[in-house]
Design a protein around this motif. Structure first.
Motif, PDB file in Angstrom:
ATOM      1  N   PRO A   1       0.782  -1.349   0.221  1.00 38.84           N
ATOM      2  CA  PRO A   1      -0.098   0.224  -0.042  1.00 38.84           C
ATOM      3  C   PRO A   1       0.881   1.199   0.141  1.00 38.84           C
ATOM      4  CG  PRO A   1       0.148  -0.965   2.047  1.00 38.84           C
ATOM      5  CD  PRO A   1       0.739  -1.939   1.310  1.00 38.84           C
ATOM      6  N   VAL A   2       2.206   1.191   0.632  1.00 37.34           N
ATOM      7  CA  VAL A   2       2.766   2.335   0.490  1.00 37.34           C
ATOM      8  C   VAL A   2       4.267   1.861   0.018  1.00 37.34           C
ATOM      9  CG1 VAL A   2       4.040   3.841   1.971  1.00 37.34           C
ATOM     10  CG2 VAL A   2       1.694   3.408   2.647  1.00 37.34           C
ATOM     11  N   ILE A   3       4.943   2.790  -0.672  1.00 42.43           N
ATOM     12  CA  ILE A   3       6.282   2.549  -1.172  1.00 42.43           C
ATOM     13  C   ILE A   3       7.172   3.955  -0.734  1.00 42.43           C
ATOM     14  CG2 ILE A   3       7.938   2.196  -2.965  1.00 42.43           C
ATOM     15  CD1 ILE A   3       5.742   0.516  -4.368  1.00 42.43           C
ATOM     16  N   ALA A   4       8.236   3.564  -0.011  1.00 45.17           N
ATOM     17  CA  ALA A   4       9.166   4.782   0.517  1.00 45.17           C
ATOM     18  C   ALA A   4       8.273   5.889   0.983  1.00 45.17           C
ATOM     19  CB  ALA A   4       9.854   5.264  -0.968  1.00 45.17           C
ATOM     20  N   GLY A   5       7.287   5.514   1.768  1.00 46.34           N
ATOM     21  CA  GLY A   5       6.472   6.477   2.577  1.00 46.34           C
ATOM     22  C   GLY A   5       5.433   7.213   1.506  1.00 46.34           C
TER      23      GLY A   5
ATOM     24  N   THR B   1       1.914   7.030  -0.814  1.00 49.80           N
ATOM     25  CA  THR B   1       0.937   6.345  -1.419  1.00 49.80           C
ATOM     26  C   THR B   1       0.678   6.208  -2.890  1.00 49.80           C
ATOM     27  OG1 THR B   1      -0.938   7.898  -1.534  1.00 49.80           O
ATOM     28  CG2 THR B   1      -0.481   6.956   0.453  1.00 49.80           C
ATOM     29  N   GLY B   2      -0.039   5.142  -3.506  1.00 48.18           N
ATOM     30  CA  GLY B   2      -0.099   4.771  -5.012  1.00 48.18           C
ATOM     31  C   GLY B   2      -0.674   5.982  -5.610  1.00 48.18           C
ATOM     32  N   THR B   3      -1.693   6.762  -4.781  1.00 49.21           N
ATOM     33  CA  THR B   3      -2.033   8.235  -5.635  1.00 49.21           C
ATOM     34  C   THR B   3      -1.045   9.290  -5.502  1.00 49.21           C
ATOM     35  OG1 THR B   3      -4.495   7.671  -4.745  1.00 49.21           O
ATOM     36  CG2 THR B   3      -3.817   9.897  -5.529  1.00 49.21           C
ATOM     37  N   GLU B   4      -0.272   9.069  -4.716  1.00 50.66           N
ATOM     38  CA  GLU B   4       0.911  10.197  -4.824  1.00 50.66           C
ATOM     39  C   GLU B   4       2.014   9.843  -5.483  1.00 50.66           C
ATOM     40  OE1 GLU B   4       0.566  11.628   0.096  1.00 50.66           O
ATOM     41  OE2 GLU B   4       1.832   9.739  -0.592  1.00 50.66           O
ATOM     42  N   VAL B   5       2.405   8.665  -5.933  1.00 50.60           N
ATOM     43  CA  VAL B   5       3.406   8.103  -6.748  1.00 50.60           C
ATOM     44  C   VAL B   5       2.672   8.304  -8.245  1.00 50.60           C
ATOM     45  CG1 VAL B   5       4.708   6.320  -7.626  1.00 50.60           C
ATOM     46  CG2 VAL B   5       4.409   6.678  -5.050  1.00 50.60           C
ATOM     47  N   ILE B   6       1.681   8.006  -8.310  1.00 53.39           N
ATOM     48  CA  ILE B   6       0.867   8.302  -9.695  1.00 53.39           C
ATOM     49  C   ILE B   6       0.749   9.561 -10.075  1.00 53.39           C
ATOM     50  CG2 ILE B   6      -1.237   8.227 -10.939  1.00 53.39           C
ATOM     51  CD1 ILE B   6      -1.732   5.455  -9.963  1.00 53.39           C
ATOM     52  N   PHE B   7       0.674  10.566  -9.141  1.00 55.15           N
ATOM     53  CA  PHE B   7       0.993  12.231  -9.323  1.00 55.15           C
ATOM     54  C   PHE B   7       2.028  12.362  -9.913  1.00 55.15           C
ATOM     55  CE2 PHE B   7       1.891  16.294  -7.092  1.00 55.15           C
ATOM     56  CZ  PHE B   7       1.098  16.969  -8.126  1.00 55.15           C
TER      57      PHE B   7
ATOM     58  N   LEU C   1      -2.915  12.160 -15.008  1.00 53.21           N
ATOM     59  CA  LEU C   1      -2.725  13.478 -14.254  1.00 53.21           C
ATOM     60  C   LEU C   1      -4.309  14.222 -13.949  1.00 53.21           C
ATOM     61  CD1 LEU C   1      -0.748  15.069 -12.820  1.00 53.21           C
ATOM     62  CD2 LEU C   1      -0.587  16.841 -14.755  1.00 53.21           C
ATOM     63  N   ALA C   2      -5.091  13.851 -15.175  1.00 47.20           N
ATOM     64  CA  ALA C   2      -6.426  14.501 -14.973  1.00 47.20           C
ATOM     65  C   ALA C   2      -7.155  13.521 -13.786  1.00 47.20           C
ATOM     66  CB  ALA C   2      -7.118  14.605 -16.366  1.00 47.20           C
ATOM     67  N   ILE C   3      -7.029  12.318 -13.736  1.00 46.28           N
ATOM     68  CA  ILE C   3      -7.749  11.519 -12.946  1.00 46.28           C
ATOM     69  C   ILE C   3      -7.295  11.596 -11.686  1.00 46.28           C
ATOM     70  CG2 ILE C   3      -8.156   8.954 -12.669  1.00 46.28           C
ATOM     71  CD1 ILE C   3      -8.086   8.572 -15.620  1.00 46.28           C
ATOM     72  N   VAL C   4      -6.184  11.569 -11.188  1.00 43.56           N
ATOM     73  CA  VAL C   4      -5.612  11.542  -9.863  1.00 43.56           C
ATOM     74  C   VAL C   4      -5.568  12.904  -9.183  1.00 43.56           C
ATOM     75  CG1 VAL C   4      -2.933  12.392 -10.420  1.00 43.56           C
ATOM     76  CG2 VAL C   4      -3.500  10.370  -8.713  1.00 43.56           C
ATOM     77  N   LEU C   5      -5.703  13.926  -9.763  1.00 40.39           N
ATOM     78  CA  LEU C   5      -5.479  15.322  -9.044  1.00 40.39           C
ATOM     79  C   LEU C   5      -6.797  15.318  -8.066  1.00 40.39           C
ATOM     80  CD1 LEU C   5      -4.204  17.944 -11.873  1.00 40.39           C
ATOM     81  CD2 LEU C   5      -3.449  17.219  -9.510  1.00 40.39           C
ATOM     82  N   PRO C   6      -8.142  14.993  -8.629  1.00 38.98           N
ATOM     83  CA  PRO C   6      -9.136  15.120  -7.745  1.00 38.98           C
ATOM     84  C   PRO C   6      -9.037  14.227  -6.658  1.00 38.98           C
ATOM     85  CG  PRO C   6      -9.961  15.083 -10.038  1.00 38.98           C
ATOM     86  CD  PRO C   6      -8.484  14.714 -10.067  1.00 38.98           C
ATOM     87  N   ARG C   7      -8.381  13.178  -6.691  1.00 38.50           N
ATOM     88  CA  ARG C   7      -8.141  12.044  -5.547  1.00 38.50           C
ATOM     89  C   ARG C   7      -7.081  12.411  -4.851  1.00 38.50           C
ATOM     90  NH1 ARG C   7     -10.553  10.389 -10.460  1.00 38.50           N
ATOM     91  NH2 ARG C   7     -12.231   8.945 -10.135  1.00 38.50           N
ATOM     92  N   LEU C   8      -6.257  13.184  -5.037  1.00 38.75           N
ATOM     93  CA  LEU C   8      -4.975  13.684  -4.459  1.00 38.75           C
ATOM     94  C   LEU C   8      -5.368  14.049  -2.732  1.00 38.75           C
ATOM     95  CD1 LEU C   8      -1.999  13.218  -4.655  1.00 38.75           C
ATOM     96  CD2 LEU C   8      -1.814  15.571  -5.555  1.00 38.75           C
TER      97      LEU C   8
ATOM     98  N   GLN D   1       9.574   9.754 -12.329  1.00 35.62           N
ATOM     99  CA  GLN D   1       8.247   9.185 -12.213  1.00 35.62           C
ATOM    100  C   GLN D   1       8.167   8.408 -10.739  1.00 35.62           C
ATOM    101  OE1 GLN D   1       7.615   6.417 -15.467  1.00 35.62           O
ATOM    102  NE2 GLN D   1       8.141   7.997 -16.811  1.00 35.62           N
ATOM    103  N   TYR D   2       9.212   8.446  -9.885  1.00 33.71           N
ATOM    104  CA  TYR D   2       9.152   7.785  -8.631  1.00 33.71           C
ATOM    105  C   TYR D   2       9.700   8.870  -7.615  1.00 33.71           C
ATOM    106  CZ  TYR D   2       8.781   3.481 -11.167  1.00 33.71           C
ATOM    107  OH  TYR D   2       8.144   2.480 -12.169  1.00 33.71           O
ATOM    108  N   PRO D   3       9.115   8.587  -6.344  1.00 33.06           N
ATOM    109  CA  PRO D   3       9.645   9.166  -5.240  1.00 33.06           C
ATOM    110  C   PRO D   3      11.122   9.223  -4.935  1.00 33.06           C
ATOM    111  CG  PRO D   3       7.952   7.837  -4.437  1.00 33.06           C
ATOM    112  CD  PRO D   3       8.337   7.511  -5.934  1.00 33.06           C
ATOM    113  N   MET D   4      11.441  10.278  -4.988  1.00 35.88           N
ATOM    114  CA  MET D   4      13.334  10.247  -4.668  1.00 35.88           C
ATOM    115  C   MET D   4      13.631   9.609  -3.432  1.00 35.88           C
ATOM    116  SD  MET D   4      14.817  12.134  -7.264  1.00 35.88           S
ATOM    117  CE  MET D   4      14.136  12.894  -8.762  1.00 35.88           C
ATOM    118  N   SER D   5      12.629   9.570  -2.597  1.00 36.24           N
ATOM    119  CA  SER D   5      13.073   8.766  -1.190  1.00 36.24           C
ATOM    120  C   SER D   5      13.077   7.174  -1.461  1.00 36.24           C
ATOM    121  CB  SER D   5      11.925   8.809  -0.164  1.00 36.24           C
ATOM    122  OG  SER D   5      10.778   8.432  -0.999  1.00 36.24           O
TER     123      SER D   5
END
Length: 277
Positions: A56-60, A62-68, A133-140, A196-200
């Motif tokens: 559910p979480v990678i490098a702190g 969430t999936g929605t944040e990484v897709i953003f 991006l259009a799909i994930v922004l309202p869900r962020l 495309q990925y968190p720098m963490s």
């Protein structure tokens, strides 16, 4: 200066439109190729989805944040690739002697290289990035306010400028390198994948390198930390989150200088001496 810039933009648009008209003579092929490019581009997104199917979480994050992060980074890279991606062919033109012909035409050689075989199929790279991006922004889950809303388009624009500068900067290395595709693609295509990925997920020294040496962190990572209201996992100062415009200006200035003068190598376009062929 404004007149020169206006003429350059008009010539770029004219040459690009010429290539588009040529491709449009085969509309079915053009559409199918664009869809194929979009499908290939969506594979990176599929890899992210598969990773979050098991965690559910990678490098702190969430999936929605990484897709953003994926959406902003991929969109910035796709637009810059569309505009300047073919500059990587400069080395081939130098080796074959075809750059000499470009120098005698009344159009900037950079414009000629950047618009070479300009193809609408590359628009396919924009489809998955823009759609996601259009799909994930309202869900962020972000504390939206005027500053954070404005930061989203600003980070994409700055990301485009940074990648565009890197395209030209790495292309300029071909005035020095005999065969430098592997090294330059590590910065351009490798940088596109990295954002495309968190720098963490990377080590702190690496993150500092892509912040202060090759400023890929300013494409979307640093501004995304502001949008998401997250602390920097690498412990870097918070003011860096607003430094993307400055980073974009510096990269583009370095690219312009490298293209014209070659920086310390004195082997840029101004010092080019032809292949003799």
């Amino acid at each position: 200066m404004a007149e020169v810039l206006d003429r350059t933009v008009r010539m770029y648009a004219l040459l690009a439109w010429t290539w588009v008209r040529a491709a449009a003579r085969y509309p079915v092929s053009m559409v199918l190729l664009a869809l194929g490019v979009a499908a290939v581009g969506a594979l990176d997104l599929l890899a992210i989805v598969l990773m979050f199917a098991h965690a559910p979480v990678i490098a702190g994050f969430t999936g929605t944040e990484v897709i953003f992060l994926y959406g902003t980074g991929a969109l910035a890279f796709a637009v810059s690739d569309l505009l300047f991606g073919t500059t990587e062919r400069l080395g081939l033109h130098i080796r074959q002697g075809t750059l000499d012909a470009m120098l005698v035409r009344p159009v900037s050689p950079l414009v000629q290289v950047a618009t070479e075989e300009f193809s609408p199929r590359r628009l396919g790279k924009l489809i998955p990035a823009a759609a996601v991006l259009a799909i994930v922004l309202p869900r962020l889950d972000a504390p939206w306010d005027a500053g954070r809303i404005a930061m989203v388009p600003l980070m994409v624009l700055c990301g485009i400028a940074i990648f565009a500068g890197l395209w030209v900067l790495t292309a300029s290395l071909h005035f020095v390198l005999i065969e430098g595709h592997a090294a330059t693609k590590a910065v351009t295509y490798g940088g596109g994948f990295l954002t495309q990925y968190p720098m963490s997920v990377f080590g702190r020294d690496f993150v500092r390198g892509v912040t202060f040496a090759v400023p890929l962190a300013f494409v979307n990572w640093q501004p995304a930390l502001y949008v998401l209201d997250r602390p920097d996992p690498a412990g870097l100062p918070s003011w860096l989150r607003f430094a993307s415009p400055a980073a974009a200006v510096l990269v583009c200035a370095a690219a312009a200088l490298a293209w014209r003068t070659g920086l310390a190598w004195r082997t840029g376009l101004r010092h080019y001496r032809s292949t003799g062929s």
